[in-house]
Write an enzyme that holds these catalytic residues in place. Structure first.
Site, PDB file in Angstrom:
ATOM      1  N   HIS A   1      -4.737  14.997  -8.548  1.00 55.70           N
ATOM      2  CA  HIS A   1      -5.062  13.588  -8.804  1.00 55.70           C
ATOM      3  C   HIS A   1      -4.284  13.013  -9.990  1.00 55.70           C
ATOM      4  O   HIS A   1      -4.025  11.803 -10.035  1.00 55.70           O
ATOM      5  CB  HIS A   1      -6.573  13.436  -9.030  1.00 55.70           C
ATOM      6  CG  HIS A   1      -7.370  13.587  -7.775  1.00 55.70           C
ATOM      7  ND1 HIS A   1      -7.515  12.584  -6.854  1.00 55.70           N
ATOM      8  CD2 HIS A   1      -8.056  14.652  -7.265  1.00 55.70           C
ATOM      9  CE1 HIS A   1      -8.260  12.997  -5.851  1.00 55.70           C
ATOM     10  NE2 HIS A   1      -8.602  14.256  -6.077  1.00 55.70           N
TER      11      HIS A   1
ATOM     12  N   ASN B   1      -2.192  13.194  -3.627  1.00 53.92           N
ATOM     13  CA  ASN B   1      -3.332  13.763  -4.369  1.00 53.92           C
ATOM     14  C   ASN B   1      -3.626  15.191  -3.937  1.00 53.92           C
ATOM     15  O   ASN B   1      -3.872  16.078  -4.771  1.00 53.92           O
ATOM     16  CB  ASN B   1      -4.579  12.897  -4.158  1.00 53.92           C
ATOM     17  CG  ASN B   1      -4.565  11.628  -4.993  1.00 53.92           C
ATOM     18  OD1 ASN B   1      -4.050  11.618  -6.114  1.00 53.92           O
ATOM     19  ND2 ASN B   1      -5.110  10.556  -4.454  1.00 53.92           N
TER      20      ASN B   1
ATOM     21  N   ASP C   1       0.845  -1.186   0.000  1.00 50.70           N
ATOM     22  CA  ASP C   1       0.000   0.000   0.000  1.00 50.70           C
ATOM     23  C   ASP C   1       0.891   1.249   0.000  1.00 50.70           C
ATOM     24  O   ASP C   1       1.876   1.315   0.755  1.00 50.70           O
ATOM     25  CB  ASP C   1      -0.905   0.000   1.234  1.00 50.70           C
ATOM     26  CG  ASP C   1      -1.992   1.057   1.150  1.00 50.70           C
ATOM     27  OD1 ASP C   1      -3.092   0.713   0.716  1.00 50.70           O
ATOM     28  OD2 ASP C   1      -1.729   2.216   1.510  1.00 50.70           O
TER      29      ASP C   1
ATOM     30  N   ASP D   1      -2.225   9.519 -10.048  1.00 49.39           N
ATOM     31  CA  ASP D   1      -2.257   8.473 -11.084  1.00 49.39           C
ATOM     32  C   ASP D   1      -0.846   8.145 -11.568  1.00 49.39           C
ATOM     33  O   ASP D   1      -0.495   6.974 -11.764  1.00 49.39           O
ATOM     34  CB  ASP D   1      -3.115   8.934 -12.260  1.00 49.39           C
ATOM     35  CG  ASP D   1      -4.598   8.979 -11.920  1.00 49.39           C
ATOM     36  OD1 ASP D   1      -4.990   8.401 -10.889  1.00 49.39           O
ATOM     37  OD2 ASP D   1      -5.355   9.611 -12.683  1.00 49.39           O
TER      38      ASP D   1
ATOM     39  N   GLU E   1      -4.867   2.351  -4.043  1.00 51.13           N
ATOM     40  CA  GLU E   1      -3.398   2.422  -4.016  1.00 51.13           C
ATOM     41  C   GLU E   1      -2.805   1.139  -3.453  1.00 51.13           C
ATOM     42  O   GLU E   1      -1.695   1.111  -2.941  1.00 51.13           O
ATOM     43  CB  GLU E   1      -2.931   3.626  -3.180  1.00 51.13           C
ATOM     44  CG  GLU E   1      -3.248   3.569  -1.715  1.00 51.13           C
ATOM     45  CD  GLU E   1      -4.579   4.213  -1.350  1.00 51.13           C
ATOM     46  OE1 GLU E   1      -4.720   4.616  -0.192  1.00 51.13           O
ATOM     47  OE2 GLU E   1      -5.471   4.317  -2.217  1.00 51.13           O
TER      48      GLU E   1
END
Length: 360
Positions: free
Chosen positions: A245, A240, A232, A249, A275
């Site tokens: 955002h 973010n 994770d 990505d 994630e």
């Protein structure tokens, strides 16, 4: 060169279906040119005046077949298809009415032309399909029932020559249908593979998704001892919030690329959540492998719009035990991952660690 001719106009296609139809038109136009030229060469060998005249009339139509290719090249797909069909119909009618008659069964081509619209025209062009199919069926039925007289000079051909030309007509019709079917099969297979990839692939990272991962985990559980690694991204919400955002990505894609560089051939890596990632790997040296992956990610920052973004991950590793189910393995790895995050992140926790056993 041949490949370029076959794919003329494909760059304008926005779907695989249209691309297939463009290629079919190009191939049909090329086959028409080759077939017409081959027939005329044979007529020259036979040196029959009736055949030479009818073949010469057909040769005059060859530039129009090339015009079909040109229309595809310019993106005029509807014009290309209609021109191809009309020229093909006129060419065969020319051969029949200028000397050959129906002695070679040349009118069989109209059966082929009646089938081809189904493959070459799109579903929304049903009116064109119906019109072209009906036209060719009417012509075929008329010539099959009433025939068409041949030029007297055709009587000079011997039986073997007539039979050979009849075989050529049948063979060319069958060959066209086989080529058509082969191309349809190839594209159907590609479409199936594409749908399967979409069903099993994460759209952002290109990794396998949770669905495919679960299927593979069930299969691999029956094989050699394995470990499940769950990973994770630490403080992903901050990435973010601070960078946007799109940066988030890019961070996920970057992490996937780093891990892929360290994967071995028998290991399966997937994105199973926002994630969150998972990796199936052999039980041997699983802890060491997890540490190497953690260090590789921590030492490979993402550069996004001239800004450096340092990423770290928390990793939970669970080694499958006797009698463990898929749910047990997933739950165990998830628990190890939770402990890694609780204890400060950027670390690896395994189900053999003391802190894991204390919470069991």
């Amino acid at each position: 060169m041949l490949r370029r001719l076959i794919t003329l106009g494909c760059e304008y296609s926005d779907t695989k279906t249209l691309e297939r139809k463009i290629i079919l038109v190009n191939i049909a136009a090329l086959l028409s040119i080759i077939t017409t030229a081959a027939y005329y060469l044979l007529y020259l060998i036979y040196d029959n005046s009736a055949l030479l005249f009818s073949g010469g009339c057909q040769m005059l139509l060859l530039p129009l077949f090339s015009l079909s290719l040109w229309n595809n090249y310019r993106g005029n797909f509807t014009s290309a298809r209609w021109l191809l069909f009309l020229v093909a119909v006129i060419s065969v009618l020319t051969a029949i009415t200028t000397g050959q008659g129906t002695v070679f069964n040349t009118h069989f081509y109209f059966m082929l032309f009646a089938i081809l619209p189904i493959a070459l025209f799109r579903n929304e062009e049903w009116l064109s399909k119906a019109a072209m199919t009906s036209l060719n069926m009417i012509i075929y039925i008329y010539l099959e029932v009433f025939g068409w007289p041949h030029d007297p000079a055709m009587e000079l051909l011997n039986q073997s020559q007539v039979m050979f030309l009849q075989v050529m007509v049948a063979a060319s019709c069958i060959s066209c249908l086989m080529i058509l079917q082969s191309i349809n099969e190839v594209y159907a297979e590609q479409a199936e593979q594409s749908l399967q990839r979409q069903a099993f692939t994460d759209g952002l990272t290109g990794l396998y998704n949770r669905r495919y991962f679960s299927i593979q985990l069930k299969q691999k559980m029956a094989q050699a001892p394995l470990c499940l690694l769950m990973m994770d991204v630490d403080h992903f919400k901050q990435v973010n919030d601070n960078y946007g955002h799109d940066a988030g990505d890019q961070a996920l894609k970057h992490l996937a690329e780093v891990v892929i560089e360290h994967l071995r051939s028998n290991e399966l890596f997937a994105r199973i959540g926002g994630e969150e990632f998972a990796l199936i790997l052999p039980a041997k040296e699983a802890r060491q492998r997890a540490e190497k992956l953690r260090l590789a990610i921590a030492s490979t920052p993402l550069f996004y719009k001239s800004r450096r973004i340092d990423l770290t991950v928390s990793i939970g590793v669970y080694q499958k035990g006797n009698g463990d189910s898929e749910e047990d393995i997933m739950r165990g790895a998830d628990k190890a991952l939770y402990l890694a995050k609780v204890q400060g992140r950027d670390r690896v926790i395994t189900n053999s660690a003391p802190e894991y056993k204390k919470t069991s």
